[in-house]
Design an enzyme around this catalytic site. Structure first.
Site: not given
Ligand SMILES: NC(=O)c1ccc[n+]([C@@H]2O[C@H](COP(=O)([O-])OP(=O)(O)OC[C@H]3O[C@@H](n4cnc5c(N)ncnc54)[C@H](O)[C@@H]3O)[C@@H](O)[C@H]2O)c1
Length: 244
Positions: A11, A72-73, A94-95, A200, A224
Site C-alpha cells: 500500500a 515492508a515490515s 516506516l516500520s 489516533h 486497513p
Molecule cells: N509509521 C507509521 O505510522 C506507519 C503507518 C502505516 C504503516 N506502517 C508500516 O509500514 C509498513 C508498510 O505498510 P504497507 O501498508 O505498505 O504494508 P503492505 O502489507 O501493504 O505492504 C508491505 C509489502 O512489503 C513486502 N515485504 C514484507 N516483508 C518484506 C521483506 N522482509 N523484504 C521485502 N519485502 C517485504 C510485502 O510482500 C508487501 O508487498 C508496515 O510495516 C506498516 O506497519 C507504518
C-alpha cells in the site's frame, strides 16, 4: 544520478512510486525489492516511470541508491537496516517498531511522522521533559479481524509492547515513543465499531503546558491498518532528502 530504493511494494510503496511518477519526488530511477515479486511487478506495470525490479536485497544495495525507503515490515528493518547503515545509505523507516530495540547506527536513519503528526512540537517539549503522554488508537473491528458491537479495549500498556503485539498496526506508538524518549508512552488500542477511520489521539502534559492532537485517517483500501498520511509523510521526507 539519483536512484531511490524501495523495499516493499504494498500500500505505502505504491503511493510513493505514484508520487515519483507524478514528479512530486524528483529522481532518475526507482529500484524496488519485494519478497513477493508479483507485488513488485504489479507496481512496475502501473507506471511509465523507469522501475527496476531486483530479486534480492543484496542486489538493491549494489545499485547504490541515494536513499532507501522501507515500506515492508519490522522484520525487514531488523534484517536490512544494519547493512544499509554499514553502506552509509540514507534510510527512511516506516516500520518504526523495529527501531525500538535495534542496535544500529541511527545517524542516517530517518523516521517520518507516519500516520500521526505534530512531532515537531512534541520533540520540542521532550527537550525539557514530558510528564505524561497517552496515545489512544481506535480502529474499526475489521482492522483486528473482530466483530465486536461495542468499543473494546484490545490492548493497554507500553508503546514498546504495543508495537510488538501489533507489528502492522501500531508503528505510530513506536514513532511517538522514539520522539518523547526517555519518557514512556501509555497506549490504549480500541476496537471500535463507531469509527470507520483509523483514529489516533495524543494527550501530552509537560512542564509548560499541554497538547491534544487528533488524527482521523481513512484506511487504505488494500490494507486497513495503513493510512494515506503515512505514505505522504514518507514522500515529504524523501523530497527533502533528495533536495538536500
Ligand atoms: N509509521 C507509521 O505510522 C506507519 C503507518 C502505516 C504503516 N506502517 C508500516 O509500514 C509498513 C508498510 O505498510 P504497507 O501498508 O505498505 O504494508 P503492505 O502489507 O501493504 O505492504 C508491505 C509489502 O512489503 C513486502 N515485504 C514484507 N516483508 C518484506 C521483506 N522482509 N523484504 C521485502 N519485502 C517485504 C510485502 O510482500 C508487501 O508487498 C508496515 O510495516 C506498516 O506497519 C507504518
Amino acid at each position: 544520478m539519483k536512484t531511490v530504493g524501495l523495499i516493499g511494494c504494498g500500500a505505502i510503496g505504491t503511493v510513493l512510486a505514484e508520487a515519483i511518477e507524478r514528479k512530486l519526488v524528483v529522481c532518475d530511477e526507482l529500484v524496488v525489492f519485494d519478497v513477493d515479486k508479483a507485488k513488485a511487478e504489479q507496481l512496475k506495470a502501473a507506471l511509465k516511470f523507469p522501475v527496476t525490479i531486483v530479486d534480492s536485497f543484496e542486489e538493491l544495495l549494489k545499485r547504490n541508491p541515494s536513499v532507501i525507503v522501507e515500506a515492508a515490515s519490522q522484520q525487514a528493518v531488523k534484517e536490512y537496516a544494519p547493512k544499509i547503515a554499514a553502506e552509509g545509505i540514507e534510510l527512511i523507516v516506516l516500520s518504526t517498531g523495529a527501531l525500538l530495540d535495534l542496535d544500529v547506527d541511527l545517524s542516517r536513519v530517518y523516521v517520518p511522522s507516519g500516520a500521526i503528526g505534530g512531532l515537531d512540537a512534541i520533540s520540542n517539549a521532550a527537550l525539557v521533559g514530558v510528564n505524561e503522554v497517552v496515545l489512544a488508537s481506535r480502529k474499526n473491528p475489521r482492522a483486528f479481524e473482530k466483530n465486536n458491537r461495542q468499543p473494546e479495549v484490545v490492548y493497554e500498556g507500553t508503546a514498546e509492547e504495543a508495537a510488538r503485539q501489533f507489528p502492522r498496526a501500531m508503528n505510530v506508538a513506536a514513532t511517538l515513543a522514539l520522539t518523547v524518549k526517555p519518557a514512556r508512552v501509555k497506549v490504549q488500542v480500541i476496537s471500535d465499531p463507531n469509527v470507520e477511520r483509523n483514529t489516533h489521539e495524543i494527550t501530552l502534559k509537560w512542564k509548560f503546558g499541554e497538547m491534544f492532537l487528533r488524527f482521523a485517517n481513512d484506511p487504505h483500501p488494500d490494507n486497513p491498518h495503513t493510512s494515506a498520511l503515512a505514505a505522504w509523510s514518507a514522500i515529504k521526507l524523501l523530497q527533502e532528502l533528495l533536495c538536500a
